[in-house]
Structures are given as C-alpha cells and as structure tokens.
Design a protein around this motif. Structure first.
Motif, short mmCIF file in Angstrom:
data_model
loop_
_atom_site.label_atom_id
_atom_site.label_comp_id
_atom_site.label_asym_id
_atom_site.label_seq_id
_atom_site.Cartn_x
_atom_site.Cartn_y
_atom_site.Cartn_z
N ASP A 238 0.95 -1.07 -0.10
CA ASP A 238 0.07 -0.26 0.28
C ASP A 238 1.05 0.89 -0.04
N TYR A 239 2.66 0.95 0.55
CA TYR A 239 2.90 2.36 0.96
C TYR A 239 3.17 2.55 -0.67
N PHE A 240 3.65 1.61 -1.37
CA PHE A 240 4.26 2.22 -2.75
C PHE A 240 3.18 2.35 -3.47
N TYR A 241 2.20 1.95 -3.46
CA TYR A 241 1.15 1.86 -4.53
C TYR A 241 0.94 3.61 -4.54
N LEU A 242 0.72 4.29 -2.66
CA LEU A 242 -0.29 5.66 -3.08
C LEU A 242 1.29 6.06 -2.92
N LYS A 243 2.09 6.31 -2.84
CA LYS A 243 3.62 6.58 -2.88
C LYS A 243 3.34 7.11 -4.90
N ALA A 244 3.25 6.15 -5.36
CA ALA A 244 2.92 6.04 -6.91
C ALA A 244 1.81 7.11 -7.69
N LEU A 245 1.04 7.27 -6.67
CA LEU A 245 -0.57 7.82 -6.93
C LEU A 245 0.00 9.36 -6.25
N GLU A 246 0.78 9.11 -5.86
CA GLU A 246 1.32 11.13 -5.74
C GLU A 246 2.19 11.58 -6.88
N ASP A 247 2.76 11.09 -7.55
CA ASP A 247 2.54 11.71 -9.28
C ASP A 247 1.42 12.09 -9.64
N PRO A 248 1.41 13.11 -10.11
CA PRO A 248 0.16 13.67 -10.70
C PRO A 248 0.09 13.68 -12.14
N GLU A 249 1.15 12.72 -12.69
CA GLU A 249 1.03 12.16 -14.10
C GLU A 249 0.71 10.36 -14.25
N ALA A 250 0.84 9.63 -12.84
CA ALA A 250 0.30 8.32 -12.11
C ALA A 250 -1.54 8.33 -13.08
N LEU A 251 -0.95 7.46 -13.48
CA LEU A 251 -2.94 7.10 -14.39
C LEU A 251 -3.12 4.97 -13.15
N ILE A 252 -4.22 5.54 -12.54
CA ILE A 252 -5.34 4.87 -11.91
C ILE A 252 -5.30 3.44 -12.78
N MET A 253 -5.29 3.71 -13.51
CA MET A 253 -5.87 2.51 -14.44
C MET A 253 -4.70 1.64 -14.71
N LEU A 254 -3.58 2.61 -15.19
CA LEU A 254 -2.12 1.24 -15.47
C LEU A 254 -2.23 0.67 -13.75
N LEU A 255 -1.42 1.64 -13.04
CA LEU A 255 -1.30 1.10 -11.55
C LEU A 255 -1.86 0.38 -11.25
N SER A 256 -3.55 -0.05 -11.82
CA SER A 256 -4.11 -1.44 -11.30
C SER A 256 -3.81 -2.56 -11.38
N ALA A 257 -3.53 -1.90 -13.32
CA ALA A 257 -3.36 -3.18 -14.02
C ALA A 257 -1.80 -3.70 -13.86
N ILE A 258 -0.73 -2.91 -13.19
CA ILE A 258 1.07 -3.12 -12.95
C ILE A 258 0.75 -4.09 -12.25
N LYS A 259 -0.06 -3.67 -11.08
CA LYS A 259 -0.37 -4.47 -9.69
C LYS A 259 -0.94 -6.34 -10.05
N ARG A 260 -1.20 -6.66 -11.15
CA ARG A 260 -1.41 -7.61 -11.47
C ARG A 260 -0.70 -8.71 -11.35
N SER A 261 0.50 -8.08 -12.17
CA SER A 261 1.65 -9.13 -12.34
C SER A 261 2.15 -9.61 -10.90
N GLN A 262 1.38 -9.58 -9.75
CA GLN A 262 1.87 -10.39 -8.51
C GLN A 262 1.32 -11.78 -8.76
N LEU A 263 -0.09 -12.05 -10.16
CA LEU A 263 -0.18 -12.99 -10.28
C LEU A 263 1.15 -14.18 -10.73
N ILE A 264 2.29 -13.70 -10.91
CA ILE A 264 3.00 -15.06 -11.15
C ILE A 264 3.95 -15.33 -10.04
N ILE A 265 3.92 -14.71 -8.87
CA ILE A 265 3.63 -15.96 -7.63
C ILE A 265 2.78 -16.36 -7.07
N ALA A 266 1.98 -15.84 -7.44
CA ALA A 266 0.37 -16.22 -6.66
C ALA A 266 0.25 -17.52 -6.67
#
Length: 299
Positions: A238-266
C-alpha cells in the motif's frame, strides 16, 4: 518512476497473497484479519509518536504523519469501511477456494478500476490498452471454466460471489485512493496510519459480537507467523502504491493493471506450495492476463 513503484507494490502483494492463504487455512478469519491490520498499525505507531514529539525530525526523514481536520478523518473512515468489507469477503473466499482461482478473479479488479477511471477521472487509454483490459477479463472467464473441474461451480458457489464482491469493493477503494491522495492531499503514511486505526476499531466491534464471547471459537484460532507477515507485506504494498499515486501524472487504471503482475508469484509459486490442481492449465489464462498487462504498459 510511478510505474516502478507500482511494480514494487505488485511484488509485495504477490507474497502477501501467499502468506494470507497460509494464515487463513483452517483458521478463524476475523481474528486473522485483526492480527494482520493490527500488525500494520503497530508498525506505524512509532512514526506517529515521533511525529507528535519531534515533528521537525519526522518531516526531515520523510515519515511525518500530519494532523488532520475532522473532514479528512471522515474520508479515511469511509475507506476503512470499504476495505474492511472487501477483506472480510476476500478472506472468507480464500479460506474455501484455491488460491490459483481466487487470485485470477481478483485480477478483474483493473477492469472495474478502468471503467471508474474513465467515468470519474476522465483518464484516456489508447486502443491497445482497451484490448489489454478485455484480454484480462476474458482470461478470468477462462479460469472459471477450469474451476468447474475442481468442483467449483461459479454460478452456485457463494464463495465465488464473495470474491467477486470483494474485487468490486477493492477496485472502488483504489479509485477512492486517488481522490484521497491527489484531491484531499493526504500523504501515504498519514493515510495508512489512520486507515489502519479505524479498520482495527471496525474489526474489534465485529469480533466483540461474533468471536470474543465464544470460548470454542477462541480456542479454534491458531496464531501463525504468516499473520504478522501479511500485515507487513500489505503495508509495503500500500505504501508503494500510494507513493506512486502522489505523482500527478500517475494513471490509476495503469497502476491497477501493473499490480496484476503479482499473479506470477501467486499462481506459479502458490500452486507449487499449496499443491493445487490444474496448474498447467491455469498457465494458459495466466499468459493472457500477462499479455493484457503488457499491452496496457507498453502501448
């Protein structure tokens, strides 16, 4: 930079899901959830103490927890209620479903976030990013067909509906995070500290009615090392995710998709650890999801 922070969040989330599966197996769900969120709150408590006693030092070190007006507390409390409901549904589902099915259903979260980002924040994806999102959605449907072979019928299993509800609420919270960080102007540590505080209060109220008064339930609970590990890993994600959102250029839709790379581990590592069935067949829709993420990130 915000994309790399999103990848760090995904790394923490992948191991978070594995520890969460271990924590809830054959265990009482509500106290497990209290233990994880309570751990995250205790990790932040020293930072709050330093912020009160020596605010200058906390500001210099970058972990200052700022004083908030009551309106901001109300906004954070709403987030706590949304996520408490999402986690309760998700933990119950995870207790009764294979992790290699739960995690891919949760991967539909970016689709809900995608729609919200379009309607609320007017984010504008490209044509291939549209393709990527629908590829992710179709891949999740592919997982549902594999799930039937494990005796899990998506139309009649209440835990499937629980994980779908948890996914929708989680996506709503993700959209709300952008509002809290970019519009209410909350820094990540302040948001996380008070979020954990209010979530612990909510869980204590639930447990006061459903768990503490019953000795048999208390005896059935087993404390495991994975419970605090889940709290630590969730806090990092959550900390790294919220730090990413602090960037005014961050797109929530892309961040949400990037987080799906957790599937490799899970899916890959989790499937090996928990000896779940149909791992090879699940790699097919997993590949579809990863291609969808790639299209979102690099087109």
């Amino acid at each position: 930079m915000w994309m790399y922070l999103g990848l760090l969040a995904a790394l923490f989330l992948g191991f978070h899901n594995l520890c969460k599966k271990h924590a809830v197996q054959g265990n009482e769900v509500f106290p497990v959830l209290l233990g994880t969120i309570g751990t995250a709150f205790l990790l932040f408590l020293p930072l709050y103490g330093i912020s009160v006693v020596s605010p200058e030092m906390a500001q210099t070190q970058g972990f200052y927890i700022t004083p908030l007006p009551w309106a901001s507390h109300g906004f954070i409390f709403i987030k706590s209620m949304i996520m408490a409901a999402s986690w309760l549904l998700a933990y119950q589902a995870l207790k009764h479903l294979p992790i290699t099915l739960v995690t891919p259903i949760r991967s539909a979260g970016p689709f809900f976030t995608f729609i919200g980002a379009l309607l609320i924040y007017q984010e504008k994806p490209g044509p291939w990013q549209w393709v990527g999102f629908f590829l992710i959605l179709l891949s999740v449907i592919g997982y549902s067909r594999i799930g039937k072979k494990e005796g899990i019928h998506f139309g009649r299993n209440k835990w499937v509906f629980a994980i779908i509800g948890a996914t929708f609420l989680g996506a709503s919270s993700g959209l709300y995070d952008k509002f809290l960080v970019q519009y209410v102007d909350l820094n990540p540590q302040t948001l996380l500290f008070w979020f954990c505080f209010y979530t612990v209060l909510i869980l204590l109220l639930i447990l006061a009615a459903t768990w503490f008064p019953y000795p048999a339930k208390r005896k059935a609970f087993v404390w495991r090392w994975s419970i605090p590990a889940v709290g630590f890993l969730l806090l990092g994600a959550d900390y790294f995710y919220l730090k990413a959102l602090e960037d005014p250029e961050a797109l929530i839709m892309l961040l949400s998709a990037i987080k799906r790379s957790q599937l490799i581990i899970a899916v890959v590592v989790g499937g090996l650890i928990f000896k779940e069935k149909n791992k090879r067949k699940k790699l097919i829709p997993l590949t579809g999801i990863l291609i969808g993420v790639f299209l979102i990130l690099y087109t």
